[in-house]
Design a protein around this motif. Structure first.
Motif: not given
Length: 390
Positions: A199-227
């Motif tokens: 029941x944790x909210x927000x779920x992990x794919x929205x945690x700042x560490x995961x979204x931060x890394x995903x946005x970082x690599x997307x800015x470098x031309x790579x698809x970032x995926x969280x799940x």
């Protein structure tokens, strides 16, 4: 016969006669590690335990305990043996992500102490244990926080880098952070740790560490995926592994993703999930990364006979690059698994790069906004992307 699935209870092979009689057989001399860390125990102490141990009634493990609330009037103190399981900081993280049992202990103001030993402190450090009990009787110990309305929990604080927003697409349990251009682009799949309560909210794919890394690599031309995967208890690794494998298949099938250039990046309690990928790396897997990971099952998990044991399969990884980000202020029990992994890497010649954050804590990306930690993130991302684009 094998008993499995009781949280915190090891899976052990038992004689049919004992199980039929409603008893769990006593451990043999060389089986004590199944029941908890033997750190600090002498050979004589292990011999003594083996001589005195008796079978355990199965009902103590399988029958639910129904509480009336009367126990709330009884003073309680927790003594955490950090060679065997989590320390106070790790318990606080578990409270923060919503573990209901630990939240109840935090709300009740239960004090905790730590001892740097294994599961049997009365044998391994009796004097230190006596000192702790005396201090506990005097009202000492550290208490867990049940929350601060003015300050978010550690895992929900801002990512240590100021990373621009990127377009995001959400499908089922998976989010894609997309780079510019039609692609196909390489991809990095970020795999959260746990266990995380259902029941944790927000779920992990929205945690700042995961979204931060995903946005970082997307800015470098790579698809970032969280799940989000279903690692809600230490008995759920098979379910979480299936969730991850399904997500990876769907990501690779996306026409905007270069199916031949994918990296998997694991965090914390997601570390045991690396085992499947290290044991038989597919050709498209260009790199495995892991931040402050658990790399062998902790003694308190009771998972001696498990496939989720990265140390045991590392020799099969071949030339697969592994980028390991190590927190210098890691808890003792997790640090021990990392050292075990690196020892095995040296023995088998595995391709492991270590990036140290000497002042960093477990989850440093939202705890330690220091130049040292930022540099480690830049180095780790650069190393992973270099393997993807080579």
């Amino acid at each position: 016969m094998t008993l499995r699935g009781v949280r915190g209870v090891p899976a052990v092979s038992a004689g049919t006669e004992r199980v039929a009689a409603g008893e769990l057989p006593s451990p043999a001399r060389d089986e004590w590690a199944r029941w908890g860390s033997t750190a600090g125990l002498s050979e004589a102490a292990l011999d003594g335990l083996t001589a005195l141990v008796v079978p355990q009634p199965l009902g103590t493990l399988l029958q639910p305990l129904r509480l009336t609330g009367a126990v709330a009037a009884v003073p309680v103190t927790g003594v955490l043996c950090t060679g065997n399981g989590p320390g106070i900081e790790m318990l606080q993280m578990m409270v923060d992500v919503g573990d209901p049992a630990l939240r109840a202990l935090a709300d009740a103001g239960v004090p905790f102490f730590e001892l740097p030993t294994g599961h049997w402190p009365m044998q391994s450090c009796p004097a230190a244990l006596a000192d702790v009990l005396i201090e506990a009787a005097s009202g000492g110990g550290r208490r867990l926080s049940s929350g601060d309305a003015d300050r978010p929990p550690a895992h929900l604080r801002p990512f240590l880098l100021d990373v621009p927003e990127r377009p995001r697409e959400r499908t089922g349990n998976t989010d894609l952070y997309l780079p510019d251009g039609p692609g196909p682009h390489p991809a990095v799949v970020f795999v959260h740790g746990g266990p995380v309560p259902a029941g944790a909210w927000p779920t992990p794919r929205d945690w700042p560490t995961l979204t931060g890394y995903a946005r970082y690599v997307a800015g470098q031309g790579v698809v970032g995926v969280t799940l989000d995967h279903r690692l809600h208890a230490v008995t759920d690794y098979e379910t979480a592994a299936a969730d991850l494998a399904d997500a990876v298949d769907r990501v690779r099938a996306d026409p905007r993703v270069d199916a031949g250039r994918v990296a998997l990046w694991f965090f914390s309690g997601g570390g045991p999930l690396t085992a499947d990928w290290l044991a038989a790396p597919p050709a498209w897997l260009r790199c495995v990364a892991a931040n402050y990971p658990i790399l062998s099952p902790l003694p308190s998990w009771g998972m001696v006979d498990t496939r989720f044991h990265p140390v045991r399969v590392l020799a099969h990884a071949g030339e697969l690059p592994v980028v390991l980000v190590r927190a210098g202020r890691e808890s003792a029990e997790i640090a021990a698994t990392v050292e075990e992994f690196l020892t095995e890497a040296g023995r088998c010649g595995a391709n492991v790069e270590v990036i140290d954050v000497p002042g960093g804590r477990h989850g440093f990306e939202t705890l330690d906004a220091t130049d040292e930690a930022r540099e480690a993130v830049h180095r780790a991302v650069g190393s992973v992307l270099a393997r993807l684009t080579a």
